[in-house]
Design a protein around this motif. Structure first.
Motif, PDB file in Angstrom:
ATOM      1  N   ILE A   1       3.142   9.992  -4.441  1.00 13.17           N
ATOM      2  CA  ILE A   1       2.190   8.928  -4.773  1.00 13.17           C
ATOM      3  C   ILE A   1       1.761   8.206  -3.505  1.00 13.17           C
ATOM      4  N   GLY A   2       0.490   7.838  -3.430  1.00  7.32           N
ATOM      5  CA  GLY A   2      -0.002   7.007  -2.339  1.00  7.32           C
ATOM      6  C   GLY A   2      -0.560   7.805  -1.181  1.00  7.32           C
ATOM      7  N   ASN A   3      -0.608   7.133  -0.024  1.00  9.53           N
ATOM      8  CA  ASN A   3      -1.212   7.701   1.183  1.00  9.53           C
ATOM      9  C   ASN A   3      -0.180   8.090   2.225  1.00  9.53           C
ATOM     10  N   GLY A   4       1.107   7.962   1.872  1.00 10.88           N
ATOM     11  CA  GLY A   4       2.167   8.373   2.779  1.00 10.88           C
ATOM     12  C   GLY A   4       2.194   7.571   4.062  1.00 10.88           C
ATOM     13  N   SER A   5       2.908   8.103   5.035  1.00 11.52           N
ATOM     14  CA  SER A   5       2.985   7.474   6.356  1.00 11.52           C
ATOM     15  C   SER A   5       1.906   8.081   7.242  1.00 11.52           C
ATOM     16  N   GLY A   6       0.983   7.212   7.701  1.00 15.08           N
ATOM     17  CA  GLY A   6      -0.089   7.717   8.545  1.00 15.08           C
ATOM     18  C   GLY A   6      -0.980   8.721   7.846  1.00 15.08           C
ATOM     19  N   GLY A   7      -1.273   8.447   6.567  1.00 17.49           N
ATOM     20  CA  GLY A   7      -2.087   9.402   5.816  1.00 17.49           C
ATOM     21  C   GLY A   7      -1.398  10.739   5.697  1.00 17.49           C
TER      22      GLY A   7
END
Length: 274
Positions: free
Chosen positions: A53-59
């Motif tokens: 879920i989401g954009n993670g670390s640094g996309g």
């Protein structure tokens, strides 16, 4: 010597002279699969798949622009035997690496902490999306990623495609000293865009060897000899991932030519061993 005994001895001699055929090797056994059968609009089997879920670390480490969700508008069965991952241009309401909220949503499924495998034929049948900045992938990571990190855990990219190369798919391995742009792999070309029809993407993975196939034809083989003395990290357990990314360092970002929504169709995922 009786005539009968003489005949039996001749027959025995003839039988001993006939070379025995080697035993037929057993066909690989289907050990895990998802055929994505179920009512339209329902989520994939939660016993088999988890969501990132989401954009993670640094996309997700790549400057990607999507936020992954577990919404059926992004990941759902279509009622005809396929799973569809849909990338949409919309405000995700989730933070993006570049500030503000991500303006794209999509889906990413994984078998992490559910199941993994060491060796086998890992196969999917997919119809790819298209367009600048669109990045579908079917890939694997070492299950020990939590202990050793990436790239020491190893990564096997069974299929990747970037939208600006509609007729090209890539198969790559990443590990310590050969990760990111330094990954080792090859491309497979097609006479028409991969988005025009469903195709089968797979690997045959054994100890110290990985073969990549498209529609049953091997187009690349990698062994430790390809690593120039660097460490082969592919004799361990790996888990599956499939996702549809938007933007990033490799594919570049969507532009005015990119149409949304874009869909990655998955007809099945199957794992054979033996």
């Amino acid at each position: 010597m009786s005539t009968l005994r003489r005949v039996l001895l001749v027959v025995a001699a003839l039988l001993l002279a006939i070379p025995l055929a080697p035993p037929a090797s057993a066909a690989p056994v289907l050990v895990w699969s998802d055929e994505f059968d179920g009512p339209s609009g329902t989520k994939p089997n939660s016993a088999k798949w988890a969501y990132d879920i989401g954009n993670g670390s640094g996309g997700w480490g790549n400057n990607e622009l999507e936020a992954y969700t577990n919404k059926t508008s992004n990941v759902a069965l279509n009622g005809s035997g396929q799973l569809v991952i849909t990338a949409r241009r919309e405000n995700s309401g989730m933070a993006c690496w570049n500030g503000g909220n991500c303006q794209y949503t999509s889906g990413k499924l994984t078998t992490y902490n559910k199941i993994g495998w060491t060796y086998g034929r890992i196969e999917t049948r997919m119809k790819l999306p298209y367009g600048q900045g669109i990045w579908p992938a079917f890939w694997m990571l070492g299950a020990n990623i939590g202990q050793v990190g990436w790239p020491n855990c190893g990564e096997i990219d069974i299929m990747e495609n970037i939208g600006r190369e509609p007729n090209t798919v890539h198969g790559t391995i990443h590990g310590p000293g050969y990760s990111g742009a330094g990954g080792i792999g090859a491309a497979r070309q097609n006479g028409q865009a991969w988005s025009a029809a469903y195709h089968t993407f797979s690997i045959n993975w054994t100890a110290n060897k990985i073969q990549w196939l498209v529609d049953g034809t091997v187009y690349q083989t990698r062994t430790p000899a390809d690593l120039g003395g660097r460490t082969w990290v592919f004799n361990n357990k790996f888990y599956l991932i499939m996702n549809l990314a938007v933007g990033g360092q490799w594919p570049g970002n969507p532009d005015g030519s990119t149409q949304f929504p874009q869909q990655l169709g998955i007809d099945y995922v199957r794992v054979y061993q033996g």
